[in-house]
Every structure is written in C-alpha cells, then in structure tokens.
Motif scaffolding. Structure first.
Motif, PDB file in Angstrom:
ATOM      1  N   LYS A 154       0.843  -1.063   0.041  1.00  0.00           N
ATOM      2  CA  LYS A 154       0.036  -0.073  -0.049  1.00  0.00           C
ATOM      3  C   LYS A 154       0.767   1.173   0.006  1.00  0.00           C
ATOM      4  CE  LYS A 154      -3.948   1.827   2.167  1.00  0.00           C
ATOM      5  NZ  LYS A 154      -4.785   1.787   3.594  1.00  0.00           N
ATOM      6  N   GLU A 155       1.883   1.172   0.664  1.00  0.00           N
ATOM      7  CA  GLU A 155       2.938   2.317   0.746  1.00  0.00           C
ATOM      8  C   GLU A 155       3.483   2.402  -0.522  1.00  0.00           C
ATOM      9  OE1 GLU A 155       5.711   1.436   3.930  1.00  0.00           O
ATOM     10  OE2 GLU A 155       4.108   1.754   5.519  1.00  0.00           O
ATOM     11  N   GLN A 156       3.874   1.555  -1.243  1.00  0.00           N
ATOM     12  CA  GLN A 156       4.706   1.828  -2.615  1.00  0.00           C
ATOM     13  C   GLN A 156       3.573   2.203  -3.580  1.00  0.00           C
ATOM     14  OE1 GLN A 156       5.909  -2.386  -3.730  1.00  0.00           O
ATOM     15  NE2 GLN A 156       7.592  -2.053  -2.483  1.00  0.00           N
ATOM     16  N   PHE A 157       2.202   1.782  -3.444  1.00  0.00           N
ATOM     17  CA  PHE A 157       1.208   2.451  -4.360  1.00  0.00           C
ATOM     18  C   PHE A 157       0.978   3.717  -3.977  1.00  0.00           C
ATOM     19  CE2 PHE A 157      -3.331   3.202  -5.230  1.00  0.00           C
ATOM     20  CZ  PHE A 157      -3.633   2.966  -6.238  1.00  0.00           C
ATOM     21  N   ASN A 158       0.919   4.296  -2.942  1.00  0.00           N
ATOM     22  CA  ASN A 158       0.526   5.557  -2.606  1.00  0.00           C
ATOM     23  C   ASN A 158       1.868   6.444  -2.942  1.00  0.00           C
ATOM     24  OD1 ASN A 158      -1.695   5.185  -1.295  1.00  0.00           O
ATOM     25  ND2 ASN A 158      -0.904   4.655   0.909  1.00  0.00           N
ATOM     26  N   GLU A 159       3.311   5.821  -2.826  1.00  0.00           N
ATOM     27  CA  GLU A 159       4.244   6.629  -3.260  1.00  0.00           C
ATOM     28  C   GLU A 159       4.321   6.874  -4.918  1.00  0.00           C
ATOM     29  OE1 GLU A 159       9.220   6.402  -2.958  1.00  0.00           O
ATOM     30  OE2 GLU A 159       8.016   4.653  -2.155  1.00  0.00           O
ATOM     31  N   ALA A 160       3.704   5.638  -5.626  1.00  0.00           N
ATOM     32  CA  ALA A 160       3.766   5.957  -7.005  1.00  0.00           C
ATOM     33  C   ALA A 160       2.809   6.873  -7.339  1.00  0.00           C
ATOM     34  CB  ALA A 160       3.653   4.362  -7.527  1.00  0.00           C
ATOM     35  N   LEU A 161       1.492   6.592  -6.841  1.00  0.00           N
ATOM     36  CA  LEU A 161       0.463   7.757  -7.145  1.00  0.00           C
ATOM     37  C   LEU A 161       1.043   9.180  -6.728  1.00  0.00           C
ATOM     38  CD1 LEU A 161      -2.463   7.962  -7.839  1.00  0.00           C
ATOM     39  CD2 LEU A 161      -3.034   7.581  -5.613  1.00  0.00           C
ATOM     40  N   GLY A 162       1.627   9.571  -5.785  1.00  0.00           N
ATOM     41  CA  GLY A 162       2.061  10.722  -5.407  1.00  0.00           C
ATOM     42  C   GLY A 162       3.050  11.237  -6.419  1.00  0.00           C
ATOM     43  N   LEU A 201       3.106  10.120  -9.608  1.00  0.00           N
ATOM     44  CA  LEU A 201       2.601  10.372 -10.524  1.00  0.00           C
ATOM     45  C   LEU A 201       1.557  11.982 -10.566  1.00  0.00           C
ATOM     46  CD1 LEU A 201       1.072   9.697 -13.512  1.00  0.00           C
ATOM     47  CD2 LEU A 201      -0.339   8.529 -12.526  1.00  0.00           C
ATOM     48  N   ILE A 202       1.023  12.007  -9.359  1.00  0.00           N
ATOM     49  CA  ILE A 202       0.324  13.350  -9.146  1.00  0.00           C
ATOM     50  C   ILE A 202       1.344  14.405  -9.318  1.00  0.00           C
ATOM     51  CG2 ILE A 202      -0.807  14.569  -7.641  1.00  0.00           C
ATOM     52  CD1 ILE A 202      -2.222  12.160  -6.819  1.00  0.00           C
ATOM     53  N   GLU A 203       2.533  14.367  -8.918  1.00  0.00           N
ATOM     54  CA  GLU A 203       3.360  15.477  -8.811  1.00  0.00           C
ATOM     55  C   GLU A 203       4.090  15.694 -10.287  1.00  0.00           C
ATOM     56  OE1 GLU A 203       7.955  16.491  -6.922  1.00  0.00           O
ATOM     57  OE2 GLU A 203       6.879  14.448  -6.385  1.00  0.00           O
ATOM     58  N   LYS A 204       4.190  14.666 -11.059  1.00  0.00           N
ATOM     59  CA  LYS A 204       4.512  14.832 -12.394  1.00  0.00           C
ATOM     60  C   LYS A 204       3.511  15.696 -13.188  1.00  0.00           C
ATOM     61  CE  LYS A 204       8.645  13.003 -13.670  1.00  0.00           C
ATOM     62  NZ  LYS A 204       9.621  13.785 -14.343  1.00  0.00           N
ATOM     63  N   LEU A 205       2.153  15.207 -12.826  1.00  0.00           N
ATOM     64  CA  LEU A 205       1.200  15.836 -13.789  1.00  0.00           C
ATOM     65  C   LEU A 205       0.627  17.176 -13.074  1.00  0.00           C
ATOM     66  CD1 LEU A 205      -1.852  12.984 -13.482  1.00  0.00           C
ATOM     67  CD2 LEU A 205      -0.311  13.769 -15.381  1.00  0.00           C
ATOM     68  N   GLN A 206       1.114  17.561 -12.234  1.00  0.00           N
ATOM     69  CA  GLN A 206       1.093  19.032 -11.678  1.00  0.00           C
ATOM     70  C   GLN A 206       2.113  19.789 -12.025  1.00  0.00           C
ATOM     71  OE1 GLN A 206       1.202  18.797  -7.405  1.00  0.00           O
ATOM     72  NE2 GLN A 206      -1.091  18.447  -7.238  1.00  0.00           N
ATOM     73  N   GLY A 207       3.420  19.190 -12.318  1.00  0.00           N
ATOM     74  CA  GLY A 207       4.527  19.847 -12.871  1.00  0.00           C
ATOM     75  C   GLY A 207       4.187  20.067 -14.488  1.00  0.00           C
ATOM     76  N   TRP A 208       3.709  19.050 -15.206  1.00  0.00           N
ATOM     77  CA  TRP A 208       3.285  19.356 -16.812  1.00  0.00           C
ATOM     78  C   TRP A 208       2.275  20.505 -16.499  1.00  0.00           C
ATOM     79  CZ3 TRP A 208       2.723  13.152 -18.263  1.00  0.00           C
ATOM     80  CH2 TRP A 208       4.128  12.939 -18.153  1.00  0.00           C
ATOM     81  N   PHE A 209       1.210  20.468 -15.826  1.00  0.00           N
ATOM     82  CA  PHE A 209       0.178  21.296 -15.835  1.00  0.00           C
ATOM     83  C   PHE A 209       0.582  22.726 -15.666  1.00  0.00           C
ATOM     84  CE2 PHE A 209      -3.257  23.869 -13.803  1.00  0.00           C
ATOM     85  CZ  PHE A 209      -4.264  23.688 -14.650  1.00  0.00           C
TER      86      PHE A 209
END
Length: 300
Positions: free
Chosen positions: A2-10, A12-20
């Motif tokens: 669960k921790e690895q999934f949350n880290e990967a999701l974080g 991804l969200i960080e990347k998307l925010q950067g692209w945005f």
C-alpha cells in the motif's frame, strides 16, 4: 504494498502537476508562436505576390517566375517557424532541426547534382539581358529561335521547324551567338565568272544589282567586291553587303534573292558563270599488240 502504491501515485500526481504548471506557464508563448506562424503564412503569400510582380518585369518565363515566388514564400515560412520555436524556448529542437536540414540538403544536393546545376543555370539564363525568348541564336551546333527557357532546359526551334531541347548547363558552359542583338546582318556571296569576262564590268554590274535589289544598300559603293583567286575554270570573287535582319532565315532569303537577280543580270549581259570541265587530250597514237603462238607480240 500500500505504501509503494501511495508513493507511486504521489509521484504521478507530482508529475502531472508539473506538466500542468509548465503548460499554464507556456500557454502565452504557445499562443504567441501560433500567431507568429499565422502571420508568417499571410506574409509569405503577400511577399510571394510582390516578388512575382517584380520578377515578371525582368523575366518572361512563367515557370521561373513562379519558382522564384514560391522560394521566397518558403523562406518566409521557414523564418516564421524558427521564430516560433525560439519563442517557445525550444532551442535544442531548433538546433536539431537545422542540423537535420543540413544533412538532408547535402544528401539531396549530391543525388540531384545535375538537376540542380540545370536549375541554377536556368535562373542565370533568365536574368541575362542578352538572351530572350524570340531571339535567333546559335549554340552547340544548333541554330534557331528561342522558344522557352525553364528550370530544366533551353528550347530552340530550328529553321526546318524541328524542336531542339538543350540542358541549361550546356548552354551556360558553351559559347552562344545571338543574331537578334543587332538589327543588321552581313551577307556573303561567292561566285565565279569565265576567264573571257570583263572583270571591271562584272564588278560594277554586281554592285548595281545588289544596290537596286535591296533598299538597305543605298548606292553601289556600299557593296564590297573582291576577286579572290584564279580558279580551275573561273575567276572567283567574294561579294559582301549589309541587310536589315535578325535571323539566319532572313539572311538566307536575302542571299537567295541576290543570287537570282545576279544570275538574271549575267544572262542579260552574256556573262558566263562556268562550271568545272575536264578535258582529255590524246596526242599519241595507241599501239595494239597481240601475242602470237610463240609467246612474243606482233604489232598490228
């Protein structure tokens, strides 16, 4: 897990925010780049028309005029593209594009060396004031009227109505005689008269016939007349005079007319224009000898 999934999701969200954020930041530059390209497109069309009008004053050939206008439009569009890439801070992309264009241009240049040589030769010939469509020229063993000069070849129509197509590079690399640059041409006429003829009378009569036949010859003294040699059956002469002509066809017509009128005048004055005659003379009698049965010869 669960921790690895949350880290990967974080991440991804960080990347998307950067692209945005980057997209939001570059939206003004992107809009400005689009405006630059649109402006370059309309400017290319306008400049192409102006270049076409300017070039049409110097060049009669539509093919070359349109080619130059299109090249100017491509240059303007390419300049707009480079400015748009610079506005979007795509310096690396611009460098790669220039490098790729250089390599492609080199490859195309090597592959189409002969074609490009003819193209540039056609452009040079089109800007030459001493070669125009309708001129009568002689080059590389061909003589005729210039019918077309395009980006590929040079088209002549000979006096027998045959069409000759010559590569532009060949025309540029070889001498070219343009009969249409001047309004006068000199006619050369060679003939011979019999040895019994009065040479002074022949000269005067020939000059008078030429002067009376052609309006451009004001008086008999304007005709050049020279005896050139004692020939095998005639005394030969060279007659030269000027006429108003711009093509070899007009020159041939004038020469034909001169020959006809001179022949009429010579016939009227009983001046002989001899043709070669070979005379065989036998001064000695021929002996016919026949062999007898003993192998020697008997004289009959």
């Amino acid at each position: 897990m669960k921790e690895q999934f949350n880290e990967a999701l974080g991440n991804l969200i960080e990347k998307l925010q950067g692209w945005f954020n980057t997209t939001i930041e570059y939206i003004p530059n992107f809009i400005l780049a689009i405006l630059v390209m649109v402006a370059a497109f309309f400017a290319a069309r306008y400049i192409s028309k102006i270049v076409g009008k300017l070039v049409s004053k110097k060049i009669e050939q539509d093919s070359i005029k349109n080619a130059i206008a299109r090249v100017s439009a491509v240059v303007v569009v390419a300049l707009g593209l480079f400015i748009a890439l610079g506005v979007m801070n795509l310096g690396k992309a611009l460098t790669s594009l220039l490098a790729g264009a250089g390599v492609v241009g080199l490859a195309i240049g090597l592959a189409l060396q002969g074609t490009l040589a003819n193209t540039f030769a056609g452009l040079i010939l089109s800007f030459r004031k001493k070669i125009r469509i309708g001129d009568w020229v002689e080059t590389t063993g061909y003589s005729g009227e210039v019918m077309d000069i395009n980006l590929k070849d040079f088209t002549l129509k000979e006096s027998d109505n045959n069409i000759v197509v010559i590569p532009n590079k060949t025309i540029l690399d070889n001498p070219l005689k343009n009969y249409s640059l001047t309004t006068k041409m000199r006619v050369f006429l060679e003939c011979g008269v019999g040895y019994e003829s009065d040479l002074e009378k022949v000269e005067q009569l020939t000059k008078e016939v030429i002067a009376n036949t052609f309006d451009q010859v004001e008086k008999p003294e304007d005709v050049e007349f020279y005896y050139t040699e004692f020939g095998g059956s005639s005394i030969n002469y060279l007659c030269r005079f000027w006429i108003d002509a711009e093509s070899m066809l007009e020159k041939l017509k004038a020469k034909t007319k001169a020959i006809i009128e001179i022949k009429k005048a010579y016939d009227k004055e009983d001046i002989n224009v001899p043709f070669p005659i070979r005379t065989l003379q036998f001064d000695n009698q021929l002996n016919i000898e026949t062999p007898n049965n003993k192998g020697d010869f008997n004289k009959n």
